[in-house]
Design a protein around this motif. Structure first.
Motif, mmCIF file in Angstrom:
data_model
loop_
_atom_site.group_PDB
_atom_site.id
_atom_site.type_symbol
_atom_site.label_atom_id
_atom_site.label_comp_id
_atom_site.label_asym_id
_atom_site.label_seq_id
_atom_site.Cartn_x
_atom_site.Cartn_y
_atom_site.Cartn_z
ATOM 1 N N VAL A 252 34.142 38.626 43.088
ATOM 2 C CA VAL A 252 35.224 37.704 42.666
ATOM 3 C C VAL A 252 36.396 38.142 43.119
ATOM 4 O O VAL A 252 37.218 37.366 43.658
ATOM 5 N N TRP A 253 36.814 39.576 42.652
ATOM 6 C CA TRP A 253 38.295 39.779 43.126
ATOM 7 C C TRP A 253 38.745 39.975 44.458
ATOM 8 O O TRP A 253 39.924 39.608 44.858
ATOM 9 N N ARG A 254 37.603 40.339 45.385
ATOM 10 C CA ARG A 254 37.875 40.242 46.830
ATOM 11 C C ARG A 254 38.083 38.764 47.239
ATOM 12 O O ARG A 254 39.035 38.405 47.947
ATOM 13 N N THR A 255 37.369 37.789 46.741
ATOM 14 C CA THR A 255 37.525 36.487 46.919
ATOM 15 C C THR A 255 38.998 35.874 46.439
ATOM 16 O O THR A 255 39.584 35.226 47.043
ATOM 17 N N ARG A 258 41.197 37.514 48.861
ATOM 18 C CA ARG A 258 41.345 36.603 50.299
ATOM 19 C C ARG A 258 41.827 35.200 50.262
ATOM 20 O O ARG A 258 42.503 34.693 51.007
ATOM 21 N N GLU A 259 41.396 34.416 49.405
ATOM 22 C CA GLU A 259 41.733 33.160 49.039
ATOM 23 C C GLU A 259 42.920 32.613 48.759
ATOM 24 O O GLU A 259 43.204 31.642 48.442
ATOM 25 N N LYS A 260 43.618 33.749 48.114
ATOM 26 C CA LYS A 260 45.053 33.839 47.379
ATOM 27 C C LYS A 260 44.779 32.614 46.256
ATOM 28 O O LYS A 260 45.443 31.662 45.892
ATOM 29 N N VAL A 261 43.846 33.119 45.540
ATOM 30 C CA VAL A 261 43.573 32.085 44.060
ATOM 31 C C VAL A 261 44.846 32.273 43.059
ATOM 32 O O VAL A 261 45.290 33.293 42.792
ATOM 33 N N ASN A 262 45.202 31.032 42.469
ATOM 34 C CA ASN A 262 46.251 31.068 41.688
ATOM 35 C C ASN A 262 45.788 31.085 40.160
ATOM 36 O O ASN A 262 46.336 31.685 39.310
ATOM 37 N N SER A 263 44.431 30.486 39.959
ATOM 38 C CA SER A 263 43.973 30.292 38.561
ATOM 39 C C SER A 263 42.458 30.620 38.635
ATOM 40 O O SER A 263 41.857 30.140 39.447
ATOM 41 N N ASP A 285 45.006 43.113 45.753
ATOM 42 C CA ASP A 285 45.981 42.110 45.959
ATOM 43 C C ASP A 285 45.953 40.859 45.215
ATOM 44 O O ASP A 285 45.355 39.907 45.688
ATOM 45 N N LEU A 286 46.488 40.833 43.955
ATOM 46 C CA LEU A 286 46.296 39.535 43.117
ATOM 47 C C LEU A 286 47.684 39.052 42.930
ATOM 48 O O LEU A 286 47.807 38.212 41.835
ATOM 49 N N SER A 287 48.582 39.137 43.909
ATOM 50 C CA SER A 287 49.932 38.676 43.736
ATOM 51 C C SER A 287 49.910 37.038 43.700
ATOM 52 O O SER A 287 51.068 36.706 43.070
ATOM 53 N N LEU A 311 46.538 42.966 34.604
ATOM 54 C CA LEU A 311 47.002 41.832 35.143
ATOM 55 C C LEU A 311 48.354 41.636 34.124
ATOM 56 O O LEU A 311 48.312 40.469 33.665
ATOM 57 N N PRO A 312 49.260 42.491 34.097
ATOM 58 C CA PRO A 312 50.546 42.334 33.370
ATOM 59 C C PRO A 312 51.311 41.100 33.549
ATOM 60 O O PRO A 312 52.030 40.854 32.619
#
Length: 524
Positions: A252-255, A258-263, A285-287, A311-312
């Motif tokens: 899930v987190w790798r996806t 990779r996909e630059k998920v916003n929500s 990288d969850l930026s 995830l602050p």
């Protein structure tokens, strides 16, 4: 003419933003136009196989492009999608195939043995389509064979805003129920609560076309209503929906990375805990992520704190609702099962009704059932008795009784105590499992917990807990001491059963029937 119908709206959006990515899963990325064309081919194939408007099409599939395409293809021809729990064994499939009256079934090849054992018992189930490989099942075709030679254009009959959509839900205390929706009601009940829903079908299309290219992710399986509705909501925003085939926290987190998920949308602690574990053990990288949403199950305070620490810069939201009611409320700041679940309603059609089905006066402290009127489901498929009980008509208004026990504060905030069907009456005191489960999961040795009532000669019922531990060992005495710091004595479990793995649905919903059986066996 475009009407308030899922298929109509999707086609309008696909025409307005054809090249925007609508869907991705693994290596597949499909634009709105590509999803539409694939759904057209499958829709024509279903029609050619004999599926008629109003008939039911089952989907016994893992998450993937084929599932989303099948949902859209089914509603394009005014047929009705039926979600089949992929964990079901033969006896459960026998019930669901029969109760839902499916006439066609798309299934992953991994489930072929179970499908082959049950499907022949239902002559009306004429069409079997295997997804993801070859098939040896008599009468079944592979997905590729099934759609071969079919056009990818539309040309379907006119649709209605009263077309049906069914989502099977439940199973925590019995067999699942088919919740029946009419299209317009479902659209408005599950509309994105962050803005007023457009008043016309074209308004929905225009809103999607004008939206930015956001990327959303639904972690729950599509066999769960929350994931299906999250997909439609995403598309009504003109955004991209992201899936993983099966739940795995690192995947899930790798996806997301990779996909630059916003929500990202999950379902409660059962998903949040392994996701928190992965965040603490790995670097991602969850930026691009700005929202972490739980729906269908509320996050406990300790789990929420772990996610917030990892995830602050991300909003953490708890949404409250059900398959029957739609999205109804959002948890207020500081709300948790341990401290009390408090929700601010999204819509004016929410109330708490007392035993006489009159609204509870705010600030009175009177307990009742949380209820909604307005845009609600039509009832339960093939169950008139359950429909009449759950959807009563009061003074000409039709209500949904959610089963959640609640009261209304003076400021209109709703405080929810728990499901009435799961309440434990011990010596005349009502105990709601969710509060105790949350406290137990606050112990560092506890991975998961379910609380139930078991028979007691003196008190009628006593509180028992089924607990899944982490690698750390803990004794019942230690858990008892932990609970007594947070709970009144009558709420503290009197018995514990330790299990290697908790039984929950793929979406994280509790199986209280199983928990009660385990607790009773341990007590004996």
């Amino acid at each position: 003419m475009t009407v308030f119908n899922i298929a109509d709206l999707f086609e309008g959006i696909a025409d307005a933003i054809p090249d925007r990515i609508a869907l991705n899963c693994g290596d597949e990325h499909l634009s709105f136009a590509e999803v539409d064309r694939r759904a057209n081919r499958l829709a024509h194939a279903l029609l050619a196989s004999g599926v008629e408007p109003g008939q039911h099409v089952g989907m016994q599939l893992y998450n993937g492009v084929e599932y989303a395409v099948a949902l859209l293809a089914t509603v394009k021809i005014r047929a009705v999608p039926i979600n089949v729990n992929y964990r079901y064994v033969e006896a459960e499939l026998d019930y669901l195939y029969g109760n839902s009256e499916i006439t066609a079934l798309l299934y992953d090849v991994e489930f072929e043995e179970r499908v082959g054992a049950v499907a022949p018992r239902f002559p009306a189930l004429r069409t079997l389509v295997a997804v993801g490989g070859t098939t040896d099942l008599p009468g079944s075709l592979t997905y590729e064979e099934f759609v071969a030679e079919q056009p990818d254009t539309r040309g379907f009959a006119e649709r209605s805003e009263d077309d049906r959509y069914i989502i099977y839900t439940g199973g925590t205390t019995g067999m699942p129920k088919g919740v029946v929706w009419q299209m317009k009601d479902m659209l408005f009940a599950f509309a994105n609560p962050t803005y007023p829903p457009p008043e016309t079908p074209q308004g929905w299309i225009d809103h999607a076309a004008s939206g930015g290219p956001m990327v959303m992710m639904s972690v729950a399986p599509l066999m769960h209503g929350a994931a299906q509705l999250n997909t439609w909501i995403t598309w009504w925003m003109g955004a991209t929906m992201t899936y993983v085939r099966k739940f795995d926290a690192d995947t899930v987190w790798r996806t997301v990375e990779r996909e630059k998920v916003n929500s990202i949308t999950i379902t409660g602690d059962a998903m949040a805990i392994p996701l928190a574990d992965a965040l603490e053990a790995n670097t991602y990288d969850l930026s691009n992520l700005f929202a972490f949403v739980s729906t269908g199950a509320i996050l406990t305070g300790t789990v929420r704190e772990r996610i917030a620490a990892a995830l602050p810069n991300v909003m953490i939201l708890d949404r409250f609702g059900s398959t029957e009611s739609g999205s109804t409320a959002q948890a207020t700041a500081g709300s948790s099962p341990e401290k009390g679940l408090r929700f601010a309603p999204d819509v004016p059609d929410i109330a708490v009704l007392d035993d006489s089905l009159n609204p509870v006066q705010p600030g009175s402290g009177v307990l009742g059932q949380l209820a909604r009127t307005g845009y609600i489901a039509s009832g339960y498929y093939n169950d008139e008795e359950k429909t009449a009980k759950t959807f009563p008509v009061v003074d000409g208004r039709r209500w949904l009784l959610t089963g959640d026990i609640a009261t209304v504060d003076a400021d209109g905030t709703i405080m929810v105590f728990g499901r009435g069907s799961q309440a434990i009456n011990t010596g005349g005191e009502k105990v709601y499992p969710e509060e105790i489960e949350a406290v137990l999961k606050g112990h560092p040795a506890v991975f998961d917990a379910l609380v139930t009532g078991i028979p007691d000669e003196r008190f009628g019922a006593r509180v028992a807990a089924v607990v899944q531990l982490r690698e750390t060992e803990v004794t019942p005495e230690e858990l008892d001491a932990h609970c007594r710091k947070e709970l009144s004595g009558y709420k503290v479990p009197r018995a514990y059963a330790f299990v290697a793995e908790m039984r929950r649905s793929p979406a994280g919903k509790a199986d209280y029937r199983w928990a009660r059986e385990v607790a009773e066996q341990a007590a004996e």
